[in-house]
Design a protein around this motif. Structure first.
Motif, PDB file in Angstrom:
ATOM      1  N   VAL A 174       7.648   0.718  -2.326  1.00  0.00           N
ATOM      2  CA  VAL A 174       8.720  -0.209  -1.967  1.00  0.00           C
ATOM      3  C   VAL A 174       8.787  -0.365  -0.450  1.00  0.00           C
ATOM      4  O   VAL A 174       8.847  -1.484   0.083  1.00  0.00           O
ATOM      5  CB  VAL A 174      10.075   0.278  -2.521  1.00  0.00           C
ATOM      6  N   VAL A 175       8.759   0.761   0.252  1.00  0.00           N
ATOM      7  CA  VAL A 175       8.811   0.730   1.715  1.00  0.00           C
ATOM      8  C   VAL A 175       7.594  -0.001   2.281  1.00  0.00           C
ATOM      9  O   VAL A 175       7.714  -0.843   3.185  1.00  0.00           O
ATOM     10  CB  VAL A 175       8.894   2.158   2.290  1.00  0.00           C
ATOM     11  N   TYR A 176       6.428   0.311   1.736  1.00  0.00           N
ATOM     12  CA  TYR A 176       5.187  -0.319   2.210  1.00  0.00           C
ATOM     13  C   TYR A 176       5.223  -1.828   2.018  1.00  0.00           C
ATOM     14  O   TYR A 176       4.940  -2.603   2.946  1.00  0.00           O
ATOM     15  CB  TYR A 176       3.997   0.282   1.467  1.00  0.00           C
ATOM     16  N   ASN A 177       5.571  -2.273   0.816  1.00  0.00           N
ATOM     17  CA  ASN A 177       5.572  -3.703   0.527  1.00  0.00           C
ATOM     18  C   ASN A 177       6.578  -4.467   1.371  1.00  0.00           C
ATOM     19  O   ASN A 177       6.271  -5.534   1.909  1.00  0.00           O
ATOM     20  CB  ASN A 177       5.852  -3.931  -0.967  1.00  0.00           C
ATOM     21  N   MET A 190      -2.541 -17.905  10.067  1.00  0.00           N
ATOM     22  CA  MET A 190      -1.108 -18.150   9.981  1.00  0.00           C
ATOM     23  C   MET A 190      -0.691 -18.455   8.540  1.00  0.00           C
ATOM     24  O   MET A 190       0.307 -17.923   8.037  1.00  0.00           O
ATOM     25  CB  MET A 190      -0.705 -19.311  10.897  1.00  0.00           C
ATOM     26  N   VAL A 191      -1.477 -19.291   7.863  1.00  0.00           N
ATOM     27  CA  VAL A 191      -1.156 -19.636   6.472  1.00  0.00           C
ATOM     28  C   VAL A 191      -1.265 -18.411   5.578  1.00  0.00           C
ATOM     29  O   VAL A 191      -0.406 -18.157   4.725  1.00  0.00           O
ATOM     30  CB  VAL A 191      -2.091 -20.755   5.974  1.00  0.00           C
ATOM     31  N   ASN A 192      -2.312 -17.626   5.770  1.00  0.00           N
ATOM     32  CA  ASN A 192      -2.512 -16.433   4.955  1.00  0.00           C
ATOM     33  C   ASN A 192      -1.367 -15.436   5.144  1.00  0.00           C
ATOM     34  O   ASN A 192      -0.909 -14.824   4.178  1.00  0.00           O
ATOM     35  CB  ASN A 192      -3.843 -15.780   5.307  1.00  0.00           C
ATOM     36  N   SER A 193      -0.897 -15.281   6.374  1.00  0.00           N
ATOM     37  CA  SER A 193       0.235 -14.384   6.625  1.00  0.00           C
ATOM     38  C   SER A 193       1.490 -14.897   5.935  1.00  0.00           C
ATOM     39  O   SER A 193       2.286 -14.110   5.410  1.00  0.00           O
ATOM     40  CB  SER A 193       0.473 -14.250   8.134  1.00  0.00           C
ATOM     41  N   GLY A 194       1.680 -16.221   5.927  1.00  0.00           N
ATOM     42  CA  GLY A 194       2.826 -16.787   5.223  1.00  0.00           C
ATOM     43  C   GLY A 194       2.784 -16.505   3.733  1.00  0.00           C
ATOM     44  O   GLY A 194       3.792 -16.163   3.115  1.00  0.00           O
ATOM     45  N   VAL A 195       1.593 -16.620   3.140  1.00  0.00           N
ATOM     46  CA  VAL A 195       1.428 -16.301   1.724  1.00  0.00           C
ATOM     47  C   VAL A 195       1.696 -14.823   1.476  1.00  0.00           C
ATOM     48  O   VAL A 195       2.317 -14.449   0.469  1.00  0.00           O
ATOM     49  CB  VAL A 195       0.018 -16.694   1.254  1.00  0.00           C
ATOM     50  N   HIS A 196       1.279 -13.969   2.399  1.00  0.00           N
ATOM     51  CA  HIS A 196       1.517 -12.535   2.248  1.00  0.00           C
ATOM     52  C   HIS A 196       2.994 -12.182   2.277  1.00  0.00           C
ATOM     53  O   HIS A 196       3.417 -11.220   1.640  1.00  0.00           O
ATOM     54  CB  HIS A 196       0.781 -11.761   3.343  1.00  0.00           C
ATOM     55  N   VAL A 197       3.776 -12.945   3.007  1.00  0.00           N
ATOM     56  CA  VAL A 197       5.225 -12.720   3.003  1.00  0.00           C
ATOM     57  C   VAL A 197       5.760 -12.871   1.584  1.00  0.00           C
ATOM     58  O   VAL A 197       6.531 -12.033   1.096  1.00  0.00           O
ATOM     59  CB  VAL A 197       5.936 -13.719   3.941  1.00  0.00           C
ATOM     60  N   ILE A 198       5.349 -13.939   0.921  1.00  0.00           N
ATOM     61  CA  ILE A 198       5.810 -14.201  -0.445  1.00  0.00           C
ATOM     62  C   ILE A 198       5.278 -13.145  -1.407  1.00  0.00           C
ATOM     63  O   ILE A 198       6.025 -12.595  -2.232  1.00  0.00           O
ATOM     64  CB  ILE A 198       5.357 -15.602  -0.890  1.00  0.00           C
ATOM     65  N   MET A 199       3.988 -12.853  -1.300  1.00  0.00           N
ATOM     66  CA  MET A 199       3.361 -11.933  -2.235  1.00  0.00           C
ATOM     67  C   MET A 199       3.917 -10.511  -2.118  1.00  0.00           C
ATOM     68  O   MET A 199       4.274  -9.888  -3.122  1.00  0.00           O
ATOM     69  CB  MET A 199       1.846 -11.915  -2.013  1.00  0.00           C
ATOM     70  N   TYR A 200       3.996 -10.000  -0.907  1.00  0.00           N
ATOM     71  CA  TYR A 200       4.474  -8.627  -0.748  1.00  0.00           C
ATOM     72  C   TYR A 200       5.962  -8.506  -1.076  1.00  0.00           C
ATOM     73  O   TYR A 200       6.427  -7.447  -1.483  1.00  0.00           O
ATOM     74  CB  TYR A 200       4.181  -8.110   0.659  1.00  0.00           C
ATOM     75  N   LYS A 227      -4.905  -6.295   8.577  1.00  0.00           N
ATOM     76  CA  LYS A 227      -5.942  -6.133   7.556  1.00  0.00           C
ATOM     77  C   LYS A 227      -6.334  -4.663   7.385  1.00  0.00           C
ATOM     78  O   LYS A 227      -6.758  -4.258   6.302  1.00  0.00           O
ATOM     79  CB  LYS A 227      -7.168  -6.979   7.902  1.00  0.00           C
ATOM     80  N   PHE A 228      -6.200  -3.885   8.438  1.00  0.00           N
ATOM     81  CA  PHE A 228      -6.439  -2.444   8.315  1.00  0.00           C
ATOM     82  C   PHE A 228      -5.283  -1.778   7.574  1.00  0.00           C
ATOM     83  O   PHE A 228      -5.499  -0.867   6.772  1.00  0.00           O
ATOM     84  CB  PHE A 228      -6.618  -1.816   9.692  1.00  0.00           C
ATOM     85  N   ILE A 229      -4.069  -2.234   7.842  1.00  0.00           N
ATOM     86  CA  ILE A 229      -2.909  -1.675   7.134  1.00  0.00           C
ATOM     87  C   ILE A 229      -3.014  -1.954   5.640  1.00  0.00           C
ATOM     88  O   ILE A 229      -2.660  -1.121   4.803  1.00  0.00           O
ATOM     89  CB  ILE A 229      -1.600  -2.249   7.699  1.00  0.00           C
ATOM     90  N   GLU A 230      -3.555  -3.114   5.288  1.00  0.00           N
ATOM     91  CA  GLU A 230      -3.696  -3.482   3.880  1.00  0.00           C
ATOM     92  C   GLU A 230      -4.673  -2.576   3.127  1.00  0.00           C
ATOM     93  O   GLU A 230      -4.704  -2.604   1.888  1.00  0.00           O
ATOM     94  CB  GLU A 230      -4.148  -4.940   3.756  1.00  0.00           C
ATOM     95  N   LEU A 231      -5.431  -1.789   3.827  1.00  0.00           N
ATOM     96  CA  LEU A 231      -6.308  -0.831   3.151  1.00  0.00           C
ATOM     97  C   LEU A 231      -5.493   0.167   2.339  1.00  0.00           C
ATOM     98  O   LEU A 231      -6.008   0.792   1.407  1.00  0.00           O
ATOM     99  CB  LEU A 231      -7.175  -0.084   4.172  1.00  0.00           C
ATOM    100  N   LEU A 232      -4.197   0.294   2.666  1.00  0.00           N
ATOM    101  CA  LEU A 232      -3.325   1.188   1.898  1.00  0.00           C
ATOM    102  C   LEU A 232      -3.157   0.709   0.467  1.00  0.00           C
ATOM    103  O   LEU A 232      -2.817   1.503  -0.418  1.00  0.00           O
ATOM    104  CB  LEU A 232      -1.954   1.295   2.577  1.00  0.00           C
TER     105      LEU A 232
END
Length: 314
Positions: A68-71, A175-185, A123-128
C-alpha cells in the motif's frame, strides 16, 4: 587478445565520457553505464535465480502494508514527474510539434533535465514490483517479458538522457507514461488496501482503454516528425525508436482488447482457489508486458496455470 579487448573497452568508455552531456553527468547513476548495468544485471539474477531459491523453503510474505505504501508513493512520485515535465516546458514553452533537444543552460532547461532524470530513476524504483513477486512467491508472474521490460527500460533511458537530457519532443512519451502510472498505481494501492475498497474499483474495466490511449498519443505525437517540412531534431534515432515502441505496444494491447472484450476469450475467475505454498489465491490480471494488476496478486490452479485477465502498463 585480452589486452586488445581491454583496449577497445577503454576506448568505448572514453567515448561515452566525452559524449555524456555535462549538464547531467554528475547526477546519480549517470557517470557511466557501468553502475546502472550492474544494478540491472543483479536485478535479473535475483529475479530468476537468487530470489526463487531464497524463498523455496519459506512461506510467502504478506507485505500488504508495504505494498500500500509503495503503490501510493509511486502515485505521488509519478504525479510530481508529470507536474515537472509540464512546468519545465510542455505547459509553458514547448510547441508540441518540432521541439528540439534543449542545449541551453537556463533554469527551465535544468528543470527539464531533472524531470527526465527523475523518470529514469523511477524505473529503478519500479524494480520493487518484481521483488514483491519474489517475496510473495508469485514466481509464475515473473515472465521473460516482465524481466525484459523492467531491465531494458532504465537501460535504454540512460542512453537517451546521456545524449539528450532535455530531449524536447523525445520526452513526451515519458510524461504520458508517468501520467498513466499515476492512475495505475492508484488502482493497485486501493486494491492492496483490502476488500473494503473493492467497491471503489469499478473502473477496472477501463484500464486497457487507458493503455491504448497512451500509445495512440505517443505514436501520433512522434509521427509528426515524418510529415513536417523541416524538423532538425538532433538525434533522429530517438524518434524512430519511440515510434516503434508506441506502435508495437498499441498492437499488443489491441490484440488483448480484441481477445478479451470482442471475442470474449477470458477465462472465468473461480469463486475459490486452493492455497499454494501456504498463500491463499487472490484475484489476478495478467499482462502483455509481463506485469500484473494488484502488483502480483494472482490466482493459481493446482496445476500451476495462471488465470488470464487484464493488462497492466508498460
Amino acid at each position: 587478445m585480452l589486452s586488445e579487448a581491454l583496449s577497445h573497452v577503454l576506448k568505448m568508455h572514453s567515448y561515452l565520457q566525452s559524449r555524456t552531456d555535462v549538464r547531467i553527468r554528475d547526477y546519480p547513476l549517470m557517470r557511466g553505464p557501468e553502475e546502472m548495468t550492474t544494478i540491472l544485471l543483479a536485478y535479473v539474477f535475483f529475479s530468476v535465480y537468487v530470489g526463487p531459491r531464497f524463498m523455496v523453503n519459506r512461506k510467502p510474505y504478506s507485505l500488504k502494508k508495504a505494498m500500500v505504501v509503495y503503490n501510493l508513493s509511486m502515485v505521488l512520485l509519478n504525479a510530481y514527474i508529470v507536474y515537472e515535465f509540464l512546468a519545465a516546458g510542455w505547459a509553458t514553452t514547448y510547441t508540441w510539434r518540432c521541439d528540439l533537444a534543449d542545449t541551453a543552460s537556463s533554469p527551465m532547461t535544468f528543470r527539464m533535465i531533472r524531470a527526465s532524470w527523475l523518470f529514469y530513476i523511477s524505473k529503478f524504483i519500479e524494480l520493487l514490483d518484481t521483488v514483491f513477486f519474489v517475496l510473495r512467491k508469485k514466481q509464475s508472474q515473473i515472465t521473460f517479458l516482465h524481466v525484459f521490460h523492467h531491465s531494458v527500460m532504465p537501460w535504454s533511458w540512460w542512453w537517451g538522457i546521456t545524449l539528450t537530457p532535455a530531449a524536447g519532443m523525445g520526452c513526451f512519451h515519458a510524461m504520458v507514461n508517468s501520467g498513466v502510472h499515476v492512475i495505475m498505481y492508484f488502482y493497485y494501492g486501493l486494491s492492496a488496501a483490502g476488500p473494503r475498497f473493492q467497491k471503489y474499483l469499478w473502473w477496472k474495466k477501463y484500464m486497457t482503454a487507458i493503455q491504448l490511449t497512451q500509445f495512440i498519443m505517443i505514436s501520433v505525437h512522434i509521427s509528426q516528425y515524418y510529415f513536417m517540412e523541416k524538423c532538425d531534431y538532433q538525434v533522429p534515432m530517438w524518434i524512430h525508436l519511440i515510434l516503434m515502441y508506441g506502435v508495437f505496444f498499441f498492437l499488443l494491447f489491441s490484440h488483448f482488447w480484441v481477445q478479451a472484450y470482442i471475442k470474449g476469450n477470458r477465462l472465468p475467475v473461480p469463486k475459490s482457489t486452493p492455497k499454494l505454498n501456504g498463500s491463499a489465491g487472490e484475484p489476478m490480471t495478467a499482462v502483455a508486458n509481463g506485469k500484473h494488476l494488484e502488483n502480483g496478486n494472482a490466482s493459481h490452479h493446482s496445476n500451476g496455470k495462471i488465470l488470464m485477465g487484464k493488462v497492466k502498463e508498460v
